[in-house]
Scaffold this motif. Structure first.
Motif, PDB file in Angstrom:
ATOM      1  N   GLU A 189      53.995  58.615  40.669  1.00 41.68           N
ATOM      2  CA  GLU A 189      54.410  58.146  41.985  1.00 41.68           C
ATOM      3  C   GLU A 189      55.869  58.549  42.166  1.00 41.68           C
ATOM      4  O   GLU A 189      56.615  58.651  41.177  1.00 41.68           O
ATOM      5  CB  GLU A 189      54.275  56.628  42.074  1.00 41.68           C
ATOM      6  N   GLY A 215      59.567  58.265  42.490  1.00 36.96           N
ATOM      7  CA  GLY A 215      60.513  57.223  42.083  1.00 36.96           C
ATOM      8  C   GLY A 215      60.123  56.513  40.799  1.00 36.96           C
ATOM      9  O   GLY A 215      60.881  55.684  40.301  1.00 36.96           O
ATOM     10  N   SER A 216      58.948  56.862  40.250  1.00 45.11           N
ATOM     11  CA  SER A 216      58.512  56.183  39.022  1.00 45.11           C
ATOM     12  C   SER A 216      59.188  56.761  37.781  1.00 45.11           C
ATOM     13  O   SER A 216      59.055  56.213  36.692  1.00 45.11           O
ATOM     14  CB  SER A 216      56.998  56.318  38.873  1.00 45.11           C
ATOM     15  N   GLY A 221      54.930  52.586  39.233  1.00 43.72           N
ATOM     16  CA  GLY A 221      56.153  51.791  39.114  1.00 43.72           C
ATOM     17  C   GLY A 221      56.182  50.701  40.168  1.00 43.72           C
ATOM     18  O   GLY A 221      55.461  50.785  41.175  1.00 43.72           O
ATOM     19  N   LYS A 263      61.414  51.451  41.959  1.00 43.48           N
ATOM     20  CA  LYS A 263      61.365  52.833  42.462  1.00 43.48           C
ATOM     21  C   LYS A 263      62.439  53.046  43.532  1.00 43.48           C
ATOM     22  O   LYS A 263      63.113  54.076  43.552  1.00 43.48           O
ATOM     23  CB  LYS A 263      59.972  53.122  43.055  1.00 43.48           C
ATOM     24  N   ARG A 321      65.769  53.427  41.876  1.00 42.01           N
ATOM     25  CA  ARG A 321      65.895  54.723  41.206  1.00 42.01           C
ATOM     26  C   ARG A 321      66.188  55.841  42.228  1.00 42.01           C
ATOM     27  O   ARG A 321      67.055  56.680  42.010  1.00 42.01           O
ATOM     28  CB  ARG A 321      64.601  55.032  40.444  1.00 42.01           C
ATOM     29  N   ILE A 352      59.763  57.438  49.566  1.00 41.35           N
ATOM     30  CA  ILE A 352      58.674  57.041  48.647  1.00 41.35           C
ATOM     31  C   ILE A 352      57.344  57.072  49.380  1.00 41.35           C
ATOM     32  O   ILE A 352      56.360  57.644  48.903  1.00 41.35           O
ATOM     33  CB  ILE A 352      58.946  55.628  48.050  1.00 41.35           C
ATOM     34  N   SER A 359      58.157  50.709  35.182  1.00 40.12           N
ATOM     35  CA  SER A 359      59.170  49.696  35.516  1.00 40.12           C
ATOM     36  C   SER A 359      59.209  48.569  34.485  1.00 40.12           C
ATOM     37  O   SER A 359      60.227  47.907  34.322  1.00 40.12           O
ATOM     38  CB  SER A 359      58.866  49.084  36.884  1.00 40.12           C
TER      39      SER A 359
END
Lengths: 198, 465
Positions: A12, A14-15, A121, A126, A129, A145, A177
């Motif tokens: 995903e 941002g994970s 995440g 996310k 990040r 995202i 996460s």
């Protein structure tokens, strides 16, 4: 590593999946295949992939393109096919590598050495990040995202019979996460080493 | 009849939507819709609900149109024009099959690549000269060969040359596509809508050549000039670069089978002669198609054996042929239920009986529709419409036919999805790392399309009205 190992990392946005893939490639001592590698591959063939970047990991737009005699004029499909061909060629050569996204777990599913992961995440983590890595404000991070995940999902599901992120499609689905990126990488690495020893 | 009409229109609309969405291959869509037309429109709508068994039977027989194949006029029509027929246009199917087999025979031996390489060599690999000669070659080849094949080979060679000579292939590919579509409009066999129109109304190759052909040639002159103006700066920047001709691939290296090459060239020449003279010889396009196919298969079997024949036959585009069969049945449903007569009457009412407005409507509606949807189903649908319009409004059928041919053939040039050649050309470019978006495509091709449609309309006004 004697046996061929192909690590597919779906993720995903941002994970931290890409970061995990880089770490895995380093730890396992094998090549990382991401857009930069595709770019180099294309350059060798005289193809300018810079112009194709906007079409990476996106599915073809409905109604805007057609297919005639098996030839699609969708740049998204043209790029995807190029990448799939490159992946198959690389896998066929017996090389070991870590590959990020691009439906690799489906395209390379027939190779014995394939180990596949899906990195998810929590939304808050996310967002943080993306704010850090991309220097986005919260609103832009949320939008990015949503946009990227929507594209990746549509792209994946267009080329695969299995749904993006469906646990039955991967060796392991993991939420980065919960224990952070480094520990997530440890877990994945341990799993890969166990698989290789089997 | 109302139920049958509703069913026919519903099936037609569903078919169109499914073709556009590409969820299911188009030949399965049209064949399934064709079967539904036979069962629901004719069987249920006319037979069961309408209670007219006789009409149901005649509608099915007319639409399947198999009996037409067994009439002498289907194969030979001396003097008089062939009889008009509705339903499945078997002449179109047989002619296309024959031409596909011949073209695959030519491709097998490397004819097209050789021709492209030869022309590039003759103009000393100068970018602008290649640009202009390839446009003209695209036009001329597309007069006799389907534009998909023409662009398939021209685009491949253009990309190959662009890598050797370091130029951007996109302007050239866009111009070649446009000229292939324009060339296709010049003859009866150049573009599927023309074959449908020609065989439906019994027109000859030369009647197309002297009508749409003349319009297309005049437009070609303007269009070559237009594309030169639009693109010359992009291409001229590279003109100064020295080219080492010795490093260029030799045209003859493209020939994969010398004996086969000579035979294919002769067969192509015979096909052109037979097409140009078919009004005089009385041989119909169906006969020419079957004849050319048989000659190609026999000669290939003699030269390359069963393997060569298998190679050719495996490359024939059966999907398109099946697509046509299903399509004709669905359009037959609209025709038999009188929907197309209603459309024709509508055009007559809107135009107020004014011939100029009728022609303008046919050209521009066909043009705009063909820019977004497949021009083949559109032309197949419009053929009975203009036939009915000519009968009721008193306007000469030929005039409407030329307007329909130009509208459907040229309209498709405006967008990347309007015609098959556009799709193949832009697909080849994308595969080589040169994606051509809608913006880039339409910015150059849409004005050219408008110019040609406007010129066609004016020429039809001046010459025929």
């Amino acid at each position: 590593m004697e046996k061929q190992l192909i690590v597919s990392v779906s993720r995903e946005y941002g994970s931290g999946g890409h970061h995990i893939a880089i770490q895995l490639a380093e730890r396992l001592g094998i090549q990382l295949v991401d857009y930069d590698v595709f770019y180099e591959m294309a350059k060798e063939k005289g193809i300018d992939l810079h112009k194709m970047r906007p079409y990476d990991e996106t599915r073809k737009k409905p109604f805007l393109h057609r297919t005639v005699r098996g030839m699609s004029n969708s740049p998204e499909e043209a790029l995807a096919e190029m990448q799939f061909e490159f992946m198959r060629h690389k896998a066929e050569s017996g090389e070991s590598f870590v590959i990020v996204g691009r439906c690799a777990e489906t395209i390379l599913k027939d190779y014995e050495g394939l180990v596949s992961f899906f990195i998810t995440g929590d939304m808050e983590t996310k967002i943080k990040r993306i704010e850090e890595v991309r220097s986005f404000n919260r609103e832009d991070a949320v939008a990015a995202i949503k946009r990227h995940d929507k594209n990746r999902k549509a792209y994946h599901n267009y080329y695969s019979d299995m749904k993006w992120g469906d646990s039955r499609n991967y060796d392991m689905c993991i939420n980065s996460s919960r224990i952070g990126l480094d520990k997530t990488t440890d877990v994945i690495e341990n799993y890969i080493r166990s698989r290789v020893e089997e | 009849m109302l139920v049958a009409r509703i069913l026919a229109v519903t099936i037609f609309i569903v078919m169109f939507i499914m073709i556009i969405t590409e969820k299911i291959e188009k030949q399965y869509v049209t064949l399934a819709c064709g079967l539904l037309t036979l069962l629901l429109v004719f069987g249920v709508g006319i037979g069961l609900v309408g209670g007219d068994g006789g009409l149901m039977k005649s509608a099915i027989v007319d639409t399947l149109n198999v009996h037409n194949i067994f009439t002498p006029g289907f194969w030979y029509s001396a003097g008089e024009a062939a009889e008009e027929s509705s339903g499945i246009n078997w002449a179109t199917i047989l002619f296309l099959t024959g031409m596909m087999i011949m073209v695959e025979g030519m491709a097998r031996v490397g004819f097209f690549r050789w021709l492209c390489m030869l022309i590039a060599k003759l103009v000393h690999y100068k970018t602008i000269s290649i640009f202009i000669t390839f446009m003209i070659m695209s036009f001329v080849l597309a007069m006799f060969i389907d534009s998909i094949t023409v662009i398939l080979f021209l685009a491949a060679v253009t990309i190959e040359l662009s890598q050797l000579l370091k130029f951007n292939p996109v302007p050239m590919i866009l111009s070649e596509i446009f000229c292939a579509n324009l060339g296709g409009s010049a003859t009866m066999c150049g573009d599927p809508p023309n074959i449908i129109i020609g065989t439906a109304f019994g027109y000859s190759f030369s009647s197309f050549l002297t009508n749409t052909g003349l319009i297309a040639v005049v437009c070609l002159v303007v269009i070559v000039f237009y594309f030169y103006l639009v693109f010359h700066k992009e291409l001229a920047t590279l003109e100064g670069q020295a080219v080492d001709i010795a490093t260029m691939p030799e045209p003859k290296s493209a020939i994969l089978d010398k004996k086969g090459f000579i035979v294919s060239s002769v067969i192509f020449f015979i096909a052109v002669v037979l097409l140009v003279t078919h009004a005089m010889t009385g041989l119909t396009v169906a006969t020419i198609g079957v004849g050319i196919a048989v000659i190609t298969i026999i000669t290939t079997a003699m030269i390359a054996g069963g393997k060569g024949v298998k190679e050719i036959m495996s490359r024939v585009d059966y999907q398109t042929l099946l697509f046509f069969i299903g399509l004709f049945i669905v359009v037959g449903g609209l025709e038999q239920t009188g929907i197309l007569v209603l459309i024709a009457n509508g055009i007559e009412v809107v135009s107020g009986g004014n011939f100029y407005i009728m022609i303008a409507i046919i050209i521009w509606v066909s043009g705009v529709a063909s820019a977004f949807i497949d021009n083949i189903p559109f032309a197949a649908t419009m053929v009975p419409v203009i036939s009915s319009l000519a009968a009721t409004a008193g306007i000469p059928l030929e005039t409407l036919a030329w307007a329909l041919a130009m509208g459907t053939d040229i309209g498709g040039s405006a967008t990347p999805i309007g015609a098959s050649a556009n799709v193949v050309g832009t697909a080849a470019a994308a595969k080589a790392g040169h994606p051509i978006g809608w913006g880039t495509y339409c910015k150059k091709a849409a004005p050219a399309t408008i110019i040609v449609l406007a010129m066609s309309m004016l020429m039809i006004f001046v010459r025929y009205l």
